[in-house]
Design a protein around this motif. Structure first.
Motif, short mmCIF file in Angstrom:
data_model
loop_
_atom_site.label_atom_id
_atom_site.label_comp_id
_atom_site.label_asym_id
_atom_site.label_seq_id
_atom_site.Cartn_x
_atom_site.Cartn_y
_atom_site.Cartn_z
N ARG A 42 0.81 -1.32 -0.10
CA ARG A 42 0.10 0.15 -0.01
C ARG A 42 0.80 1.22 -0.11
O ARG A 42 2.12 1.28 0.43
CB ARG A 42 -0.99 0.11 1.07
CG ARG A 42 -0.29 0.24 2.59
CD ARG A 42 -1.31 0.11 3.71
NE ARG A 42 -1.78 -1.38 3.98
CZ ARG A 42 -3.09 -1.60 4.82
NH1 ARG A 42 -3.56 -0.45 5.42
NH2 ARG A 42 -3.15 -2.83 4.98
N GLU A 54 -5.57 1.75 0.74
CA GLU A 54 -5.89 0.43 0.10
C GLU A 54 -4.87 -0.56 -0.20
O GLU A 54 -3.90 -0.32 -1.08
CB GLU A 54 -6.84 0.78 -1.26
CG GLU A 54 -7.46 -0.50 -1.86
CD GLU A 54 -8.72 -1.05 -1.16
OE1 GLU A 54 -8.95 -2.28 -1.04
OE2 GLU A 54 -9.04 -0.24 -0.43
N PRO A 55 -4.77 -1.81 0.24
CA PRO A 55 -3.76 -2.47 0.24
C PRO A 55 -4.14 -3.26 -1.33
O PRO A 55 -5.11 -3.78 -1.49
CB PRO A 55 -3.90 -3.65 1.26
CG PRO A 55 -5.21 -3.42 1.94
CD PRO A 55 -5.80 -2.20 1.33
#
Length: 327
Positions: A42, A54-55
């Motif tokens: 991220r 957001e990963p």
């Protein structure tokens, strides 16, 4: 970073955290996920911004073979115009053999943006012998690329020692391994005889390598090696080992087992920052490895007059979090 404080925890349930600040102004984050089945990355403009970033999953374990189990401790680096992620992986679980059998691997992305393009498997990083190996990091110094990692030597008591070698390229070692430290002091052998998780910090004419020791419970702590920047880094005698931990559990602040750190810098570039994981409770059910609540934390490093880092103690959590389910 008002008052030089970072609000912790940065990210919950992310152990072995790595934060890399790139020349594009972004912080890139990766770490071990509780499932140990993938590598996620991220990015954010600030360290605390990583909390809600957001990963993106950039690689997943194989269904079988040597990269199919227990994906540990990824590290993201940018070297000579390409992105690299180093990590450890184990082969298919053998129910008759419950020992860990990790090896070290690296993937590469030649795209300027690591979230696009392809991550290519460059294969296993081969050392001088076959044994449990993990926790690789790299650093550049005087136009040379160095590899630092943890590996077991069956002729030395313990689970892993710290080694260094020069690299031919980001996926190949050039020189033979040199052991820099092995678990031998009282605080390095609690639960397990371990030296692992090296991280490199260059400052004030010196090179510091921190590493983690003992079992991954309340006893986990950080030690440190120090060398002069113009010394021969492949000579064990160039390194001085701290005889006491430089960062350890704070009962008062309810921070237990701080370790497996990395280093980054503050947004304004004025402060060095230690990034680490720790738990906020001591009662662990079962194997600590499968307790998911090692959370990512970070704090400012102070510097002593002699040019060495003062990590202080793990600071109390400044954010209230719902305690996730314990394993």
């Amino acid at each position: 970073m008002e008052n030089e404080k970072i609000l912790n925890p940065i990210i919950i349930q992310r152990a072995d955290p790595m934060i890399y600040k790139h020349n594009d102004g972004y912080y890139y984050f990766t770490a071990s996920v509780p499932e140990y089945d993938r590598i996620e990355v991220r990015k954010a403009k600030t360290i605390e911004g990583l909390r809600n970033a957001e990963p993106v999953d950039v690689w997943r374990r194989h269904e079988s073979g040597e990269m199919s189990n227990l994906i540990w401790a990824p590290e993201i680096h940018f070297i000579n115009g390409a992105w690299y992620i180093y990590f450890a992986a184990a082969p298919d679980k053998n129910i008759e053999d419950d020992t860990f059998n990790h090896r070290m691997f690296v993937i590469q992305n030649e795209n300027e943006n690591p979230f696009t393009g392809n991550w290519v498997e460059k294969g296993r990083i081969k050392t001088a012998w076959e044994s449990f190996s993990l926790d690789a990091t790299i650093f550049e110094h005087n136009e040379k690329l160095y590899y630092v990692w943890a590996q077991q030597d069956i002729n030395i008591k313990g689970h892993s020692n710290i080694y260094i070698a020069e690299m031919e390229n980001p996926w190949t070692l050039k020189t033979k391994p040199v052991m820099l430290t092995k678990p031998e002091l009282e605080w390095e052998i609690k639960g397990f005889w371990v030296n692992e998780g090296p991280a490199v910090l260059k400052k004030n004419g010196k090179i510091f390598i921190t590493y983690s020791a003992s079992a991954t419970d309340v006893n986990y702590c950080i030690g440190m090696l120090t060398a002069e920047e113009n010394s021969n880094l492949l000579d064990k005698n160039s390194w001085t080992k701290s005889q006491t931990p430089v960062f350890k559990t704070s009962m008062e602040n309810h921070q237990y087992g701080p370790g497996h750190n990395s280093f980054t810098v503050s947004e304004d570039g004025k402060h060095d920052v230690i990034v680490y994981h720790a738990r906020n409770y001591t009662e662990i059910k079962g194997d600590p490895l499968y307790d998911p609540n090692r959370h990512t934390r970070a704090q400012i490093i102070n510097w002593r007059e002699d040019g060495t880092p003062d990590f202080g103690v793990p600071e109390v959590d400044s954010l209230e979090i719902e305690t996730p389910v314990k394993a």
